[in-house]
Structures are given as structure tokens and as C-alpha cells.
Design an enzyme around this catalytic site. Structure first.
Site, PDB file in Angstrom:
ATOM      1  N   GLU A   1     -75.867 -63.715-102.944  1.00 18.77           N
ATOM      2  CA  GLU A   1     -74.776 -62.866-103.398  1.00 18.77           C
ATOM      3  C   GLU A   1     -73.357 -63.567-103.318  1.00 18.77           C
ATOM      4  O   GLU A   1     -72.756 -62.815-104.299  1.00 18.77           O
ATOM      5  CB  GLU A   1     -74.841 -61.530-102.851  1.00 18.77           C
ATOM      6  CG  GLU A   1     -74.311 -61.625-101.580  1.00 18.77           C
ATOM      7  CD  GLU A   1     -74.929 -62.406-100.150  1.00 18.77           C
ATOM      8  OE1 GLU A   1     -76.107 -63.085-100.507  1.00 18.77           O
ATOM      9  OE2 GLU A   1     -74.526 -62.193 -99.167  1.00 18.77           O
TER      10      GLU A   1
ATOM     11  N   HIS B   1     -76.656 -67.355 -98.793  1.00 20.77           N
ATOM     12  CA  HIS B   1     -76.153 -65.879 -99.434  1.00 20.77           C
ATOM     13  C   HIS B   1     -76.388 -66.351-100.936  1.00 20.77           C
ATOM     14  O   HIS B   1     -75.104 -66.574-101.502  1.00 20.77           O
ATOM     15  CB  HIS B   1     -74.643 -65.603 -98.740  1.00 20.77           C
ATOM     16  CG  HIS B   1     -74.851 -65.298 -97.378  1.00 20.77           C
ATOM     17  ND1 HIS B   1     -74.883 -63.913 -97.133  1.00 20.77           N
ATOM     18  CD2 HIS B   1     -74.837 -65.858 -96.230  1.00 20.77           C
ATOM     19  CE1 HIS B   1     -74.749 -63.655 -95.723  1.00 20.77           C
ATOM     20  NE2 HIS B   1     -74.808 -64.925 -95.255  1.00 20.77           N
TER      21      HIS B   1
ATOM     22  N   CYS C   1     -79.607 -63.469 -94.424  1.00 23.46           N
ATOM     23  CA  CYS C   1     -78.954 -63.728 -93.031  1.00 23.46           C
ATOM     24  C   CYS C   1     -79.447 -62.756 -92.087  1.00 23.46           C
ATOM     25  O   CYS C   1     -80.353 -62.947 -91.776  1.00 23.46           O
ATOM     26  CB  CYS C   1     -77.435 -63.872 -93.489  1.00 23.46           C
ATOM     27  SG  CYS C   1     -76.469 -64.624 -92.193  1.00 23.46           S
TER      28      CYS C   1
END
Lengths: 230, 83
Positions: A205, A203, A86
Site C-alpha cells: 500500500e 507494504h 506487517c
């Protein structure tokens, strides 16, 4: 493998990333600060999502000139592994470690939702453990994620197999409806020509813990660790 | 000698400017449907200490190409005058 996660003023996915690497992947990880001049012997550097320096001028434009980024650029040029997610992806394009740039979403809206990604190549550390054509469900959260590269650059990254992921629907079909931000060629992630620097808007994570009922993101971290061990 | 620079940074013509598009759309709401093709960039002013206008020009150009504009998505132009 020792990971380093950088915190810029405005980063807000750094602790999620550290949590995943430390507690889910059981890896060594250190938190690096934007003013640091030392990568502390890390073998894999991660630029997390969020914001950096208010993202004044353009997202990532000021972070690119932070002290730590001078070390990251040197590290990447020597072949060190770097992943930007990002805002981290935006910093890497501003640093010219990755081709192209990330523009405002074509509809000018901030998007925060799950999207599907199709794995386009396994010739990269973060996708080596996957299969070409695999579909992953990973969230996005961005206002400036419309990948863009000029015609010559785009031809080069397509021909060199540098596209890591494209936005697709749940069945893996790459359609305009499944493209959330107007990204050119539906590109969600790329690597550099040397294949040691990776960038992606989604994302991983945020979906690496089974408690969250979606752990597709974990597959990328597993890929990194398995590939390095082999 | 101090010079003042006035810089305009604009999205490349070939690129969609969603901000400009949204503003174009609202022109009809204020009764000005004749207005089209709004494109939105950035106006930056700064001062630069240089020996002469040529040197000031070179420094401002360097600031633009390295940081103030990204040539992949933007173009810039500027004027310089004695402050």
C-alpha cells in the site's frame, strides 16, 4: 469486491490502505474497528501494518483475541479472503491462520527501506496476475519480520507452494545479502494451505500511487481485482 | 483460594535470540568476557483464584499455552504457591 480494512489500537497503515483501495483501485472499502463483531458483508479483509495493543507479549498476540478477530477467524475458516501486512501478518500467525511466526530481525534493528521481492507462485489471488520470477520493489518497515517455521512446517509450506515472495536482489537473485532480516528460506510472504489467507512483511500500500514514483505494490491489488472479475 | 504463579517464558533454544546476542557482546565492555550465551525471556507473575493447586496449575498452563507464550518460538515453565 468489497474490502474491509481493520483498525486496531496502534494501526498506522490503515488509512494508506483505504486510500489505495478507494482512490487508486476505485473499490468499495469500509473501515472496521477492532471492537466490531460484524464484517459488514466484506468479501476481502485486510489487517494493516503498524502496531496493535502495544504489541505487548509478542507482536499481534493480544490483537488475536480482539472481538473482530473472532469474526475474521470464522470468515477465513469458511474460505473468506484475508490479507495481513506487517503487523497484520504477525496477527495472522498468532491466530494460527498462517503457519510459522515472525521473530526479531536477526540484527535487532528496525528497518525502513525498499527491498526486492521475487514472486514465487501465481497460485494465489494476490499473485495470480503476476508471473513467477517477477521482481517487485516494495518497502519494508519492521523490527520483527524474521519469518520462522520449524523444519516440518517449512517443508510443508515449500512443498505445497505456499511461499508467495522471497527477498531477492534487483535482478531476482535470492542471496543472503538481499535478506534484510534473516528470514528462514528468505521468506517474505506466505499463504495458508487452503490459499485464502495471505501474509507479507513488505507494504504494497506504500507503493501503489504513481505519484510516489514506485507503483509495484499496485500490481498485487490489480491481481486481486482482475482475478476475482475473471 | 488465591494462588500466585511465577512464569518464565524463554525463546526456544534452537532460535537465535538477537537481544541476548547484543547483550552478550556488551559483556566484554564491562570487563566480563567470561560471560557468554545470554538469552533473554520474560518473567510474568499473576494470581489465580482456584479451588486447589491442581486447578490453579491447569488454569495457568492454559493461559501460557494460549496467550503468554507462543510454542512456535518460546517455551515456558512456572511455579505456583498459595498467595
Amino acid at each position: 469486491m468489497k474490502f474491509g480494512v481493520i483498525t486496531f489500537p496502534g494501526s498506522n497503515c490503515d488509512q494508506d490502505m483505504i486510500y489505495v483501495l478507494k482512490h487508486i483501485m476505485q473499490s468499495d472499502v469500509v473501515n472496521l474497528w477492532h471492537k466490531d463483531h460484524d464484517l459488514q458483508g466484506c468479501e476481502f479483509i485486510i489487517l494493516p501494518g503498524g502496531f496493535s495493543y502495544g504489541d505487548y507479549l509478542r507482536s499481534g498476540a493480544i490483537a488475536r483475541f480482539s472481538p473482530i478477530m473472532q469474526e475474521v477467524i470464522r470468515f477465513a475458516e469458511k474460505g473468506g479472503y484475508v490479507l495481513g501486512i506487517c503487523n497484520g501478518f504477525q496477527i495472522l500467525t498468532e491466530s494460527q491462520l498462517l503457519p510459522g511466526s515472525l521473530l526479531h530481525n536477526h540484527h535487532q534493528q528496525f528497518l525502513c527501506k525498499n527491498v526486492y521481492l521475487r514472486v514465487e507462485t501465481t497460485q494465489s489471488l494476490i499473485t495470480a496476475g503476476l508471473t513467477k520470477g517477477d521482481v517487485l520493489k516494495i518497502p519494508i518497515a519492521h523490527g520483527e519480520g524474521r519469518y520462522y517455521a520449524d523444519e516440518i512446517t517449512l517443508k510443508m509450506i515449500e512443498e505445497n507452494d505456499q511461499v508467495l515472495f522471497r527477498y531477492c536482489d534487483g535482478s531476482g537473485q535470492v542471496t543472503n545479502e538481499a535478506n534484510p532480516n534473516g528470514a528462514i528460506n528468505h521468506i517474505a510472504g506466505v499463504c495458508n494451505a487452503q490459499r485464502n489467507v495471505f501474509g507479507m512483511m513488505p507494504h504494497p500500500e506504500r507503493c501503489a500511487d504513481t505519484n510516489l514514483h514506485n507503483s509495484d505494490g499496485r500490481k498485487l491489488f490489480e491481481s486481486i481485482l482482475k482475478t476475482v472479475l475473471v | 483460594m488465591i494462588f500466585k504463579a511465577s512464569i518464565v517464558v524463554m525463546p526456544l533454544e534452537a532460535l537465535l535470540d538477537p537481544q541476548g546476542k547484543a547483550v552478550t557482546g556488551s559483556m566484554k565492555n564491562i570487563g566480563l568476557p567470561e560471560i557468554q550465551n545470554v538469552r533473554i525471556g520474560r518473567h510474568i507473575t499473576l494470581t489465580v483464584d482456584a479451588e486447589n493447586a491442581e486447578q490453579a496449575d491447569a488454569k495457568v498452563n492454559e493461559a501460557c499455552s494460549k496467550l503468554l507464550a507462543n510454542p512456535i518460538m518460546e517455551y515456558y515453565r512456572f511455579t505456583i504457591e498459595k498467595a
